[in-house]
Design an enzyme around this catalytic site. Structure first.
Site, PDB file in Angstrom:
ATOM      1  N   GLY A 172     -91.337  48.344  48.183  1.00 19.34           N
ATOM      2  CA  GLY A 172     -91.034  46.941  48.703  1.00 19.34           C
ATOM      3  C   GLY A 172     -92.075  46.521  49.613  1.00 19.34           C
ATOM      4  N   ASP A 173     -92.523  47.501  50.475  1.00 24.53           N
ATOM      5  CA  ASP A 173     -93.647  47.095  51.543  1.00 24.53           C
ATOM      6  C   ASP A 173     -94.855  46.867  50.932  1.00 24.53           C
ATOM      7  OD1 ASP A 173     -91.560  47.678  53.257  1.00 24.53           O
ATOM      8  OD2 ASP A 173     -92.273  49.961  53.365  1.00 24.53           O
TER       9      ASP A 173
END
Length: 302
Positions: free
Chosen positions: A250-251
């Site tokens: 997600g990052d």
């Protein structure tokens, strides 16, 4: 310039086993050390994509020194505040059939250190991006994200927030440029499970009405959905591949989205690069490299 803030960075010790046997001596088949924390992950992938940025937050002890030296060796600029007590946490990620994690607590952050962070953030200029990602240590007030955005309100700083629940909802009044819940986090905000793309779009639109300019929803193997500030809804399927790693995907998507937006000014292209970066990390043992991202980007529809 893009600035990332990580309140509780970590050294991630990743161990691969054939099978984890509790109560017995387990010997690693493979091991890897990574420098982590959600903002640090964003900074690392941005650096891999050739986007200059500054990693901020708090470090302590010998582990903090090692983390800072590792980022510097990777060419990432750092502006961390060094705490006098404690040590930066070590997280153990055990991959032996199923994934098991043991995450450290990290050092306590006092009011004086937090005020120093506020002073450094006061230097941000109009047009700069500020990424606030991850949970808040127990030593800090639960509304610290809100405090930061209130302090920067009206100064032209573009906020990106990747957080859960109330931590995310409390900043919507400050019209963040981008928020990135996953589909499970988005559903939890509204107390329901989301399955159909229409349900996800409707909940993203509700957060947009509350102030978020762009809502990017990651959906694991189902790709991603973006509701942009023009009202357009974009969907991007995930490329095919074998998932090896759930940490930092997600990052990486956030980093890819920002890199794509800065390169093209197109939300569609930002979503493409974000999806490619998130998937590249999911398919790798560590955070995505530029070559891995570009390889997957060629497989995604324009």
């Amino acid at each position: 310039m893009i600035y990332t803030v990580t309140f509780n960075p970590a050294i991630d010790y990743v161990v691969r086993l054939d099978r984890l046997q509790p109560g017995a001596i387990n010997r690693a088949r493979e091991e890897l050390v990574q420098f982590g924390g959600k903002g640090v992950n964003v900074s690392t992938v941005l650096g891999n994509l050739g986007v200059e940025n500054v990693a901020m937050g708090f470090l302590a002890g010998f582990t903090g020194q090692a983390l800072e030296e590792g980022l510097s060796a990777a060419g990432i600029r750092a502006d961390f505040i060094h705490l006098s007590e404690g040590f930066t946490r070590i997280n153990v990620k055990i991959k032996g059939g199923e994934e098991t994690e043991v995450n450290g607590r990290g050092p306590a952050i006092g009011r004086g250190a937090l005020e120093e962070l506020f002073r450094r953030l006061d230097r941000l200029a109009p047009g700069d991006f500020l990424v606030l990602a991850g949970s808040i240590p127990a030593s800090l007030p639960s509304d610290v994200y809100e405090q930061i955005l209130a302090r920067l309100d009206g100064r032209g700083v573009q906020a990106v927030v990747d957080a859960e629940g109330e931590l995310l909802c409390k900043v919507l009044n400050y019209r963040p440029f981008l928020i990135k819940p996953n589909n499970l986090e988005l559903g939890a905000i509204f107390g329901r499970e989301l399955h159909a793309p229409e349900e996800i779009r409707d909940c993203a639109a509700a957060l947009q009405r509350r102030g978020a300019r762009n809502v990017l929803v990651s959906m694991a193997g189902d790709g991603a959905l973006l509701l942009d500030e023009t009202g357009a809804c974009h969907r991007m399927p995930a490329p095919k591949g074998t998932v090896r790693n759930s940490v930092g995907a997600g990052d990486s998507m956030v980093a890819g989205f920002l890199a794509g937006w800065l390169r093209t000014g197109s939300y569609r292209e930002a979503l493409r690069l974000g999806t490619a970066a998130g998937s590249a990390t999911a398919f790798a043992d560590g955070l995505a490299t530029r070559e891995q991202v570009e390889s997957l980007l060629r497989k995604l529809e324009p």
